[in-house]
Design a protein around this motif. Structure first.
Motif, PDB file in Angstrom:
ATOM      1  N   ASP A 146       0.818  -1.218   0.000  1.00  0.00           N
ATOM      2  CA  ASP A 146       0.000   0.000   0.000  1.00  0.00           C
ATOM      3  C   ASP A 146       0.850   1.265   0.000  1.00  0.00           C
ATOM      4  O   ASP A 146       0.383   2.336  -0.390  1.00  0.00           O
ATOM      5  CB  ASP A 146      -0.925   0.010   1.222  1.00  0.00           C
ATOM      6  N   ALA A 147       2.092   1.137   0.456  1.00  0.00           N
ATOM      7  CA  ALA A 147       2.956   2.320   0.529  1.00  0.00           C
ATOM      8  C   ALA A 147       3.773   2.530  -0.739  1.00  0.00           C
ATOM      9  O   ALA A 147       4.500   3.521  -0.851  1.00  0.00           O
ATOM     10  CB  ALA A 147       3.898   2.197   1.731  1.00  0.00           C
ATOM     11  N   LEU A 148       3.671   1.615  -1.696  1.00  0.00           N
ATOM     12  CA  LEU A 148       4.457   1.724  -2.917  1.00  0.00           C
ATOM     13  C   LEU A 148       3.919   2.825  -3.827  1.00  0.00           C
ATOM     14  O   LEU A 148       2.717   3.101  -3.837  1.00  0.00           O
ATOM     15  CB  LEU A 148       4.439   0.395  -3.682  1.00  0.00           C
ATOM     16  N   PRO A 149       4.791   3.460  -4.603  1.00  0.00           N
ATOM     17  CA  PRO A 149       4.306   4.404  -5.620  1.00  0.00           C
ATOM     18  C   PRO A 149       3.361   3.693  -6.589  1.00  0.00           C
ATOM     19  O   PRO A 149       3.438   2.480  -6.771  1.00  0.00           O
ATOM     20  CB  PRO A 149       5.593   4.858  -6.325  1.00  0.00           C
ATOM     21  N   ASP A 150       2.494   4.460  -7.219  1.00  0.00           N
ATOM     22  CA  ASP A 150       1.461   3.872  -8.076  1.00  0.00           C
ATOM     23  C   ASP A 150       2.050   2.998  -9.179  1.00  0.00           C
ATOM     24  O   ASP A 150       1.501   1.936  -9.493  1.00  0.00           O
ATOM     25  CB  ASP A 150       0.602   4.982  -8.691  1.00  0.00           C
ATOM     26  N   ASP A 151       3.170   3.445  -9.803  1.00  0.00           N
ATOM     27  CA  ASP A 151       3.719   2.674 -10.911  1.00  0.00           C
ATOM     28  C   ASP A 151       4.232   1.306 -10.447  1.00  0.00           C
ATOM     29  O   ASP A 151       4.038   0.290 -11.122  1.00  0.00           O
ATOM     30  CB  ASP A 151       4.824   3.465 -11.626  1.00  0.00           C
ATOM     31  N   ARG A 152       4.861   1.267  -9.269  1.00  0.00           N
ATOM     32  CA  ARG A 152       5.369  -0.009  -8.776  1.00  0.00           C
ATOM     33  C   ARG A 152       4.239  -0.881  -8.226  1.00  0.00           C
ATOM     34  O   ARG A 152       4.263  -2.109  -8.388  1.00  0.00           O
ATOM     35  CB  ARG A 152       6.426   0.233  -7.702  1.00  0.00           C
ATOM     36  N   ALA A 153       3.258  -0.259  -7.600  1.00  0.00           N
ATOM     37  CA  ALA A 153       2.101  -1.014  -7.104  1.00  0.00           C
ATOM     38  C   ALA A 153       1.355  -1.660  -8.260  1.00  0.00           C
ATOM     39  O   ALA A 153       0.856  -2.788  -8.139  1.00  0.00           O
ATOM     40  CB  ALA A 153       1.175  -0.093  -6.315  1.00  0.00           C
ATOM     41  N   ARG A 154       1.294  -0.954  -9.386  1.00  0.00           N
ATOM     42  CA  ARG A 154       0.638  -1.497 -10.575  1.00  0.00           C
ATOM     43  C   ARG A 154       1.356  -2.755 -11.056  1.00  0.00           C
ATOM     44  O   ARG A 154       0.720  -3.761 -11.396  1.00  0.00           O
ATOM     45  CB  ARG A 154       0.627  -0.437 -11.677  1.00  0.00           C
ATOM     46  N   ILE A 155       2.676  -2.723 -11.084  1.00  0.00           N
ATOM     47  CA  ILE A 155       3.459  -3.884 -11.528  1.00  0.00           C
ATOM     48  C   ILE A 155       3.257  -5.059 -10.573  1.00  0.00           C
ATOM     49  O   ILE A 155       3.045  -6.195 -10.993  1.00  0.00           O
ATOM     50  CB  ILE A 155       4.946  -3.505 -11.640  1.00  0.00           C
ATOM     51  N   LEU A 193      12.242  -5.536  -7.950  1.00  0.00           N
ATOM     52  CA  LEU A 193      11.189  -6.225  -7.197  1.00  0.00           C
ATOM     53  C   LEU A 193      11.746  -6.869  -5.933  1.00  0.00           C
ATOM     54  O   LEU A 193      11.117  -6.840  -4.866  1.00  0.00           O
ATOM     55  CB  LEU A 193      10.517  -7.274  -8.085  1.00  0.00           C
ATOM     56  N   ARG A 194      12.934  -7.448  -6.036  1.00  0.00           N
ATOM     57  CA  ARG A 194      13.529  -8.082  -4.856  1.00  0.00           C
ATOM     58  C   ARG A 194      13.954  -7.023  -3.834  1.00  0.00           C
ATOM     59  O   ARG A 194      13.910  -7.267  -2.618  1.00  0.00           O
ATOM     60  CB  ARG A 194      14.724  -8.949  -5.264  1.00  0.00           C
ATOM     61  N   SER A 195      14.333  -5.852  -4.326  1.00  0.00           N
ATOM     62  CA  SER A 195      14.713  -4.783  -3.394  1.00  0.00           C
ATOM     63  C   SER A 195      13.520  -4.283  -2.589  1.00  0.00           C
ATOM     64  O   SER A 195      13.695  -3.649  -1.540  1.00  0.00           O
ATOM     65  CB  SER A 195      15.341  -3.612  -4.160  1.00  0.00           C
ATOM     66  N   LEU A 196      12.315  -4.576  -3.087  1.00  0.00           N
ATOM     67  CA  LEU A 196      11.111  -4.172  -2.364  1.00  0.00           C
ATOM     68  C   LEU A 196      10.745  -5.163  -1.269  1.00  0.00           C
ATOM     69  O   LEU A 196       9.797  -4.942  -0.516  1.00  0.00           O
ATOM     70  CB  LEU A 196       9.921  -4.042  -3.346  1.00  0.00           C
ATOM     71  N   GLY A 197      11.515  -6.265  -1.203  1.00  0.00           N
ATOM     72  CA  GLY A 197      11.225  -7.281  -0.203  1.00  0.00           C
ATOM     73  C   GLY A 197      10.181  -8.284  -0.630  1.00  0.00           C
ATOM     74  O   GLY A 197       9.603  -8.990   0.202  1.00  0.00           O
ATOM     75  N   LEU A 198       9.916  -8.373  -1.944  1.00  0.00           N
ATOM     76  CA  LEU A 198       8.908  -9.298  -2.459  1.00  0.00           C
ATOM     77  C   LEU A 198       9.487 -10.699  -2.610  1.00  0.00           C
ATOM     78  O   LEU A 198      10.663 -10.866  -2.950  1.00  0.00           O
ATOM     79  CB  LEU A 198       8.384  -8.814  -3.818  1.00  0.00           C
ATOM     80  N   SER A 199       8.668 -11.681  -2.397  1.00  0.00           N
ATOM     81  CA  SER A 199       9.043 -13.078  -2.648  1.00  0.00           C
ATOM     82  C   SER A 199       8.232 -13.568  -3.836  1.00  0.00           C
ATOM     83  O   SER A 199       6.998 -13.590  -3.803  1.00  0.00           O
ATOM     84  CB  SER A 199       8.738 -13.939  -1.415  1.00  0.00           C
TER      85      SER A 199
END
Length: 365
Positions: A316-325, A353-359
Motif C-alpha cells: 500500500d505504501a508503494l508508488p502507483d507505478d510499482r504497485a501497478r506492476i 522487485l527483490r529490493s522491495l522485499g517481495l518473494s
C-alpha cells in the motif's frame, strides 16, 4: 453506432486551433486529432478566388467523438457535407455571407441530431438546396490484437509504399518500423498516443505488411515446433533462410548449421546459450528468431512472475507505478508486459522487485 457529442467548450479552441485552422499542406485532407478524451475529425477546405480577402476562403467541417468511438463510417459523411458546402459557396458565397450564420447553426444542429438519431440526415439550406447524408456502417474484419510490448517486423519495404494518401499517423508509424522497436517505443519515438500507434500497427498486420514478434533479448527462451520437420527437408527454403540470417561481416552459414541452431531451441536453453555454440558464429540470431517465429517454426516461452508472498514489502505504501506492476504478478502477465510498463530490462526489473522485499518466482510457459 458512434455519436456526435455537443460542440466542445470554447476553452479548447486555442489548444486545437493549429489543427482546426491548419496550414495549407492539410487543406482538403481529413485531419484526425485525439485530445481531451475525444477524437476530433475535420476536413479543412480552401477555395481560391479574387473576391475573397487574401484571395482565398477557408472553412472546416469538424465532428467530435468520444475517444473510443470508431469514426470511420463518418468520414464519407464528412466528405459529402464539405463537398456540398464548397459547391454552394462557389455558386453563391453561401458561407461567406454574414447573414448565413443563423441558418448554418440550424444546419449543423440538424445534422448532428438526425445522424445521432437514425444515421440519416436530410436538411434544406433553402428552397433549392438540400443536403442528404447517410452513415453506412461497413462490416470490417476484427483487427488483430497488438500489445505495447509487441515488435512489428516489416515483411515488405514500407518506405517504398508510403504515399501522401496514407493517414499521417500511419505514415509516422510505418517510417519507424525497424523490427527492433516495440510498439511502446515507437509511440515514444513518434510522440504519439500508444493506442493510435497500436491501431496503425494492427492495420499493417491486417494487410500482411507487418508481422509481430517478441522483444528480442538473449535471455529469451523459445521452443521449436513440429513445423521444423517439414521445413528442414526443403533444401531451397533452408538455403534461402541461411542467406537471410547471415551475421554482419560473416559468410553465409551452412544450411545444416541453420537447422542445428533451430533445433537447439528448447525450454532449457536461452538465446545466449545457442549464441555460444560454434555452429552459430555466422548466424544473426535476432533475424533467425524473428523469421522462425513468423513462420511458426519457433514459439516463445514466456516468463511469468508469480508473487508468492508480500514478504517485508508494504504494498500500500508503494508508488502507483510499482504497485501497478506488483498487482500484475499473478502468473498470467508475462515479463515483457511488466518490463514495458516499468521501462526496464528483465534483470533490472527482478532486482527492483527483490529490493522491495517481495518473494516471487518465475513460471515459464
Amino acid at each position: 453506432t458512434g455519436t456526435l457529442p455537443a460542440p466542445p467548450c470554447a476553452g479548447t479552441f486555442d489548444a486545437l486551433s493549429e489543427y482546426l485552422l491548419p496550414k495549407p499542406a492539410l487543406y482538403n485532407r481529413v485531419v484526425a486529432l485525439r485530445a481531451f478524451g475525444h477524437t476530433v475529425v475535420g476536413l479543412p477546405t480552401a477555395i481560391s478566388h479574387s473576391r475573397y480577402p487574401r484571395n482565398a476562403f477557408v472553412f472546416n467541417i469538424v465532428f467530435r467523438f468520444h475517444h473510443d468511438v470508431d469514426h470511420a463510417a463518418y468520414i464519407p459523411v464528412l466528405r459529402s457535407l464539405a463537398s456540398a458546402l464548397r459547391v454552394y459557396e462557389e455558386e453563391s458565397q453561401y458561407l461567406f455571407k454574414d447573414k448565413q450564420l443563423g441558418p448554418l447553426r440550424h444546419l449543423f444542429s440538424a445534422v448532428m441530431r438526425d445522424l445521432n438519431h437514425d444515421g440519416n440526415a436530410l436538411v434544406a439550406l433553402d428552397e433549392d438546396k438540400v443536403i442528404a447524408l447517410r452513415i453506412v456502417q461497413a462490416r470490417l474484419p476484427t483487427l488483430p490484437s497488438v500489445q505495447a510490448w509487441d515488435v512489428p517486423v516489416p515483411v515488405r519495404n514500407l518506405r517504398s509504399l508510403i504515399t501522401s494518401e496514407w493517414d499521417v499517423a500511419l505514415q509516422r508509424t510505418a517510417s519507424r518500423l525497424d523490427g527492433v522497436l516495440s510498439v511502446a517505443k515507437i509511440a515514444a519515438a513518434t510522440d504519439m498516443d500508444i493506442d493510435l500507434v497500436t491501431g496503425c500497427v494492427a492495420r499493417l498486420v491486417e494487410c500482411d505488411l507487418v508481422h509481430l514478434v517478441d522483444i528480442f533479448q538473449y535471455t529469451n527462451r523459445y521452443a521449436v515446433t513440429e513445423q521444423l520437420n517439414s521445413f528442414a527437408v526443403k533444401r531451397d527454403l533452408v538455403e534461402g533462410l541461411a542467406r537471410q540470417v547471415v551475421a554482419p561481416g560473416s559468410e553465409v552459414p551452412k544450411a545444416r548449421d541453420v537447422i542445428t541452431a533451430l533445433s537447439c531451441f528448447h525450454p532449457g536453453n536461452c538465446v545466449l546459450d545457442i549464441a555460444k555454440e560454434r555452429f552459430a558464429e555466422h548466424i544473426d540470431l535476432r533475424r533467425l528468431v524473428a523469421i522462425g517465429v513468423t513462420k511458426g517454426i519457433l514459439r516463445r516461452i514466456h516468463a511469468h512472475p508469480l508473487l508468492l508472498e508480500e514478504g517485508t514489502a508494504d504494498i500500500d505504501a508503494l508508488p502507483d507505478d510499482r504497485a501497478r506492476i506488483v498487482s500484475l504478478m499473478d502468473g498470467t502477465h508475462c515479463m515483457d508486459e511488466l518490463c514495458t510498463l516499468a521501462g526496464k530490462r528483465p534483470a533490472a526489473l527482478e532486482a527492483m522487485l527483490r529490493s522491495l522485499g517481495l518473494s516471487f518466482t518465475i513460471v515459464h510457459h
